[in-house]
Design a protein around this motif. Structure first.
Motif, mmCIF file in Angstrom:
data_model
loop_
_atom_site.group_PDB
_atom_site.id
_atom_site.type_symbol
_atom_site.label_atom_id
_atom_site.label_comp_id
_atom_site.label_asym_id
_atom_site.label_seq_id
_atom_site.Cartn_x
_atom_site.Cartn_y
_atom_site.Cartn_z
ATOM 1 N N UNK A 1 -4.510 -1.664 -6.156
ATOM 2 C CA UNK A 1 -4.545 -0.282 -5.690
ATOM 3 C C UNK A 1 -5.949 0.292 -5.827
ATOM 4 N N UNK A 2 -6.380 1.039 -4.828
ATOM 5 C CA UNK A 2 -7.754 1.552 -4.813
ATOM 6 C C UNK A 2 -7.854 3.071 -4.849
ATOM 7 N N UNK A 3 -6.798 3.784 -4.440
ATOM 8 C CA UNK A 3 -6.883 5.238 -4.432
ATOM 9 C C UNK A 3 -6.928 5.765 -5.864
ATOM 10 N N UNK A 4 -7.740 6.760 -6.089
ATOM 11 C CA UNK A 4 -7.850 7.332 -7.431
ATOM 12 C C UNK A 4 -7.557 8.836 -7.421
ATOM 13 N N UNK A 5 -6.942 9.297 -6.334
ATOM 14 C CA UNK A 5 -6.594 10.706 -6.235
ATOM 15 C C UNK A 5 -5.076 10.830 -6.115
ATOM 16 N N UNK A 6 -4.606 11.800 -5.363
ATOM 17 C CA UNK A 6 -3.165 12.020 -5.245
ATOM 18 C C UNK A 6 -2.476 11.002 -4.347
ATOM 19 N N UNK A 7 -3.266 10.158 -3.685
ATOM 20 C CA UNK A 7 -2.661 9.132 -2.837
ATOM 21 C C UNK A 7 -2.181 7.908 -3.590
ATOM 22 N N UNK A 8 -2.459 7.830 -4.881
ATOM 23 C CA UNK A 8 -2.118 6.635 -5.664
ATOM 24 C C UNK A 8 -0.622 6.305 -5.628
ATOM 25 N N UNK A 9 0.290 7.270 -5.864
ATOM 26 C CA UNK A 9 1.723 6.919 -5.832
ATOM 27 C C UNK A 9 2.177 6.414 -4.465
ATOM 28 N N UNK A 10 1.612 6.986 -3.392
ATOM 29 C CA UNK A 10 1.961 6.555 -2.045
ATOM 30 C C UNK A 10 1.418 5.162 -1.768
ATOM 31 N N UNK A 11 0.178 4.914 -2.156
ATOM 32 C CA UNK A 11 -0.393 3.585 -1.944
ATOM 33 C C UNK A 11 0.422 2.516 -2.661
ATOM 34 N N UNK A 12 0.917 2.839 -3.843
ATOM 35 C CA UNK A 12 1.741 1.884 -4.580
ATOM 36 C C UNK A 12 2.967 1.467 -3.766
ATOM 37 N N UNK A 13 3.643 2.460 -3.182
ATOM 38 C CA UNK A 13 4.842 2.164 -2.401
ATOM 39 C C UNK A 13 4.493 1.390 -1.134
ATOM 40 N N UNK A 14 3.441 1.802 -0.436
ATOM 41 C CA UNK A 14 3.061 1.133 0.808
ATOM 42 C C UNK A 14 2.656 -0.322 0.573
ATOM 43 N N UNK A 15 1.853 -0.558 -0.443
ATOM 44 C CA UNK A 15 1.417 -1.932 -0.707
ATOM 45 C C UNK A 15 2.562 -2.786 -1.257
ATOM 46 N N UNK B 1 -1.519 20.992 -0.163
ATOM 47 C CA UNK B 1 -2.284 20.563 1.007
ATOM 48 C C UNK B 1 -3.316 19.507 0.634
ATOM 49 N N UNK B 2 -3.902 19.638 -0.543
ATOM 50 C CA UNK B 2 -4.878 18.642 -0.995
ATOM 51 C C UNK B 2 -4.202 17.292 -1.203
ATOM 52 N N UNK B 3 -3.004 17.320 -1.775
ATOM 53 C CA UNK B 3 -2.264 16.072 -1.968
ATOM 54 C C UNK B 3 -1.872 15.460 -0.623
ATOM 55 N N UNK B 4 -1.448 16.302 0.317
ATOM 56 C CA UNK B 4 -1.079 15.804 1.643
ATOM 57 C C UNK B 4 -2.276 15.150 2.314
ATOM 58 N N UNK B 5 -3.462 15.756 2.177
ATOM 59 C CA UNK B 5 -4.673 15.188 2.755
ATOM 60 C C UNK B 5 -4.958 13.810 2.186
ATOM 61 N N UNK B 6 -4.844 13.671 0.876
ATOM 62 C CA UNK B 6 -5.052 12.363 0.251
ATOM 63 C C UNK B 6 -4.050 11.341 0.764
ATOM 64 N N UNK B 7 -2.804 11.759 0.922
ATOM 65 C CA UNK B 7 -1.763 10.830 1.340
ATOM 66 C C UNK B 7 -1.911 10.435 2.808
ATOM 67 N N UNK B 8 -2.362 11.355 3.645
ATOM 68 C CA UNK B 8 -2.625 11.002 5.042
ATOM 69 C C UNK B 8 -3.720 9.951 5.138
ATOM 70 N N UNK B 9 -4.742 10.100 4.299
ATOM 71 C CA UNK B 9 -5.817 9.123 4.283
ATOM 72 C C UNK B 9 -5.291 7.748 3.889
#
Length: 220
Positions: free
Chosen positions: A158-172, A204-212
């Protein structure tokens, strides 16, 4: 067996007593202090938790530092703000422990009015629907309480270090063919104001991280 519980922490002095006091036997808390300006670190140590410091600010940075510090075969994650009851951890972990699932998320069910602000709940529902379409997993919540095998999580890189981390975990995890499930857990009014769901700006900041993250992590 011992299970390490990773608790990212930013100014949660008021909540840590309740959270750490309800940790089940065999579940070992690792509090990751992510730049707190209150007494979070001292309180956690005084209650017997292992405390590590992560100077790089970000939810994912704190979570991943805890994962790197953990040593148990199975690890859990949860927030340190008293919005989730540690006594539900064995229910979340059981399907991983007995081999039925590879990643289990706690599906949050609000226990009181105001526990989950409408703007945050709507954003979560939209994200969960996107995840179901993309991964095929029957998920209704990208909950922060979750369980998986430590080495397998590290192998996801996992590489995200912001609010996208939980989403990246599920996607990967989905891209790697993991069996992903969810278990209902109570969602309680948190202690203090949330850094994410407490404001529209934070959401909104979390949504932005997750969209990325959605754009970067391609489906299998």
């Amino acid at each position: 067996m011992t299970v390490d519980v990773i608790l990212p922490c930013l100014n949660e002095e008021a909540a840590l007593g309740w959270v750490l006091g309800r940790m089940p036997r065999g579940y070992r808390p690792i509090v990751v202090d992510n730049g707190s300006t209150d007494r979070s670190a001292e309180v956690a140590r005084s209650l017997g938790a292992r405390v590590i410091s992560e100077p790089v600010r970000g939810f994912g940075a704190a979570c991943h530092s805890g994962l790197l510090a953990a040593t148990s075969d199975l690890v859990c994650f949860m927030d340190a703000d008293a919005s989730l009851d540690p006594r539900r951890l064995p229910e979340v972990a059981s399907a991983v422990l007995d081999g039925r699932s590879d990643l289990v998320l706690g599906r949050r069910v609000p226990s009181a009015s105001g526990a989950w602000p409408p703007h945050a709940r709507l954003a979560n529902a939209v994200l969960a629907a996107d995840l179901r379409r993309r991964t095929g997993a029957s998920l209704h919540d990208l909950g922060p309480m979750r369980a998986a095998r430590r080495v397998a999580l590290l192998d996801l890189e996992l590489t995200d270090r912001r609010f996208g981390y939980p989403l990246e975990m599920v996607l990967r995890a989905a891209a790697a063919g993991w069996r992903i499930a969810e278990v209902e857990v109570d969602y309680l009014p948190r202690a203090g104001r949330s850094k994410v769901t407490g404001t529209v700006r934070g959401t909104l900041r979390a949504i932005s991280d997750m969209r990325r993250v959605m754009a970067e992590v391609k489906p299998s």
